[in-house]
Scaffold this active site. Structure first.
Site, PDB file in Angstrom:
ATOM      1  N   ARG A  21      51.712  39.323  49.955  1.00  0.00           N
ATOM      2  CA  ARG A  21      52.065  38.087  49.266  1.00  0.00           C
ATOM      3  C   ARG A  21      50.854  37.167  49.335  1.00  0.00           C
ATOM      4  O   ARG A  21      50.128  37.180  50.340  1.00  0.00           O
ATOM      5  CB  ARG A  21      53.274  37.401  49.933  1.00  0.00           C
ATOM      6  CG  ARG A  21      54.606  38.079  49.684  1.00  0.00           C
ATOM      7  CD  ARG A  21      55.060  37.942  48.235  1.00  0.00           C
ATOM      8  NE  ARG A  21      56.375  38.527  47.980  1.00  0.00           N
ATOM      9  CZ  ARG A  21      56.566  39.768  47.523  1.00  0.00           C
ATOM     10  NH1 ARG A  21      55.554  40.570  47.302  1.00  0.00           N
ATOM     11  NH2 ARG A  21      57.803  40.197  47.293  1.00  0.00           N
ATOM     12  N   HIS A  31      50.455  41.766  40.006  1.00  0.00           N
ATOM     13  CA  HIS A  31      51.588  42.138  40.877  1.00  0.00           C
ATOM     14  C   HIS A  31      52.193  43.479  40.447  1.00  0.00           C
ATOM     15  O   HIS A  31      53.395  43.566  40.131  1.00  0.00           O
ATOM     16  CB  HIS A  31      52.663  41.044  40.851  1.00  0.00           C
ATOM     17  CG  HIS A  31      53.513  41.059  42.095  1.00  0.00           C
ATOM     18  ND1 HIS A  31      53.880  39.925  42.779  1.00  0.00           N
ATOM     19  CD2 HIS A  31      54.049  42.080  42.794  1.00  0.00           C
ATOM     20  CE1 HIS A  31      54.619  40.256  43.832  1.00  0.00           C
ATOM     21  NE2 HIS A  31      54.720  41.555  43.855  1.00  0.00           N
TER      22      HIS A  31
END
Lengths: 314, 314
Positions: free
Chosen positions: B229, B277
């Protein structure tokens, strides 16, 4: 008269010092000298040389040369240039090189599989966009050539979860790999191929084998990796297939002319990744050890290692 | 009154139709409807929902919701946003996702290992230059986080021949992997790391864990891959380390703000590869099957699957 073991390479080759050092370390009883530092007496004394893509003129300057040990696996240009020169060529068959090359096959297959060229283009235009992921198990990677390099690559690709096919002149059998042989079966294999990896040696039979017709047998959107030799691919047919989006991408490590000329179309083609012939770098340490073993055996017994067949070129 | 199973995602999410279809196929007895197509009666009827990065406002619009099943593994934002909402969150623990993520770890580790960013720059400037190859056995890849994703990645990297280290909060034991634990050992591990791969969950303890000090413990020229993250890395420290050539490259798949804003420095940094992502895409088929099994069991027995601990966040 000192007996020298020459290392013969093009004058522009950047790593000759490292090679001389590695060979010297592996053969303490030899006196290893780079070709351009040999004197007249040295030239006459040599019966064996270690070579890395040498010019035939340099080899002709060694009048008593009986055989050369290449530290590269591909010797097709040397074989073609021999002419009337009676010289045996021993090529490198290095298991560590198969390891390095098969690592490159896996690395650039994953590069295509995980859409790296597409995401690189998106980064250049600051575009955030996810593309659908298709798993390795739903993709077929096909190898042209199932020698030491192709077989090691097939095993690695299987391990990564891909469907793997392979084609060779004579039929091979590799666990978990669908093996094809012969011209007709080549087109069959290509019809189900997502990523085609070329590892064929360059011979009279493989020159231009990736013709317009053969490339045309690939499905729309397939990709290609050429880690063999430039002339194996018909460059015009490849360019057209890329221009027409028949092929989605080509990773090219080898070219008809190397270094690739600055005005070559491949440099700026949006569907081409250009590499400077780095897929299967020779490991100097292990290659030097293999050459040393062969040369020591020759000094002791007079027996040459198995040399290249001038007909097949490998 | 029909009982519907809502699929809750941001309005901009491009693949909601595919998710609704996959979930419907896995749960023929449920009526799967995307959130924005629910009517008032539907809203009142739902006790469970399948979610993909949903907004907390949408979840509050479902007054009888008892629990949600995320089809993503990372639910830290959802946990943080819950506030006083009494809602159990079940996150996806999908072995196929570990497979996909560990494939990405291997793919982008090989991308760095085989110098792909450097050769891409050379292609842009039409430069033909070979760089010395260092074998995988002489490089150390270190994993931050040794859960399902980290462990699967460690096994793949070992198989590819790398030296592999791993760090986790509590000490793990993985065959062939040098395992570290605790703050002091983190710096020890980084000191011998060539490529650092971050797979940590985002929690109060891991936020900013890759600080200037921690990045400073890496050797000169190391590289970093962040597939965890964004906030796990101190972005300013990372930028400085890249600007000062302390780090040679960063592969970033996650950011503090996603989509990455068009004016973000990462897009154009010569030492950064930006990915949208995509390192660990959920496999819709297997994720739907796992959610279906959990929801069917809940319908039959009233028992919820194990849900996320709101303290640790995973």
């Amino acid at each position: 008269m000192r007996r020298v073991l020459p290392f013969v390479c093009p004058p522009s080759y950047p790593f000759w010092r490292q090679w001389v050092a590695a060979l010297q370390e592996a053969m303490p009883d030899e006196h290893v000298v780079v070709f351009h530092e040999l004197d007249a007496r040295d030239l006459a004394s040599c019966d064996v040389a270690v070579v890395a893509n040498p010019s035939i003129e340099d080899l002709r300057a060694l009048p008593n040369l009986k055989w050369v040990h290449s530290v590269w696996a591909g010797v097709e240009r040397l074989v073609a240039d021999l002419g009337d020169l009676d010289l045996k060529i021993v090529r490198l068959v290095d298991p560590v090189m198969a390891e390095t090359m098969s690592e490159a096959v896996l690395a650039w297959t994953l590069y295509l599989h995980r859409d790296m060229p597409r995401y690189a283009k998106q980064q250049a235009s600051r575009e955030w966009l996810e593309h659908e992921y298709v798993g390795a198990g739903d993709k077929t990677v096909s190898l042209l050539g199932l020698g030491a390099l192709g077989t090691a690559s097939a095993v690695k690709l299987r391990g990564a979860g891909f469907q793997v096919c392979g084609w060779s002149r004579t039929r091979k059998s590799i666990s978990g790999v669908q093996c094809y042989a012969g011209e007709e079966e080549l087109l069959q294999m290509l019809g189900r191929t997502d990523i085609l990896v070329c590892l064929l040696p360059l011979t009279s039979k493989t020159e231009g084998i990736l013709s317009a017709e053969v490339l045309g047998a690939l499905p729309q959107g397939a990709s290609i990796i050429n880690f063999a030799r430039g002339p194996v691919v018909d460059e015009h047919a490849l360019r057209r297939a890329l221009d027409e989006s028949k092929l989605s991408h080509a990773v090219l490590d080898v070219f008809n002319r190397e270094p690739l000329p600055v005005n070559a179309w491949q440099w700026a083609h949006p569907r081409v990744t250009v590499l400077p012939h780095i897929s299967g770098p020779t490991n100097r340490r292990t290659a030097s050890a293999l050459a040393a073993a062969n040369i020591l055996n020759y000094r002791t017994t007079g027996v040459l290692p198995i040399s290249v067949d001038r007909k097949t070129g490998y």
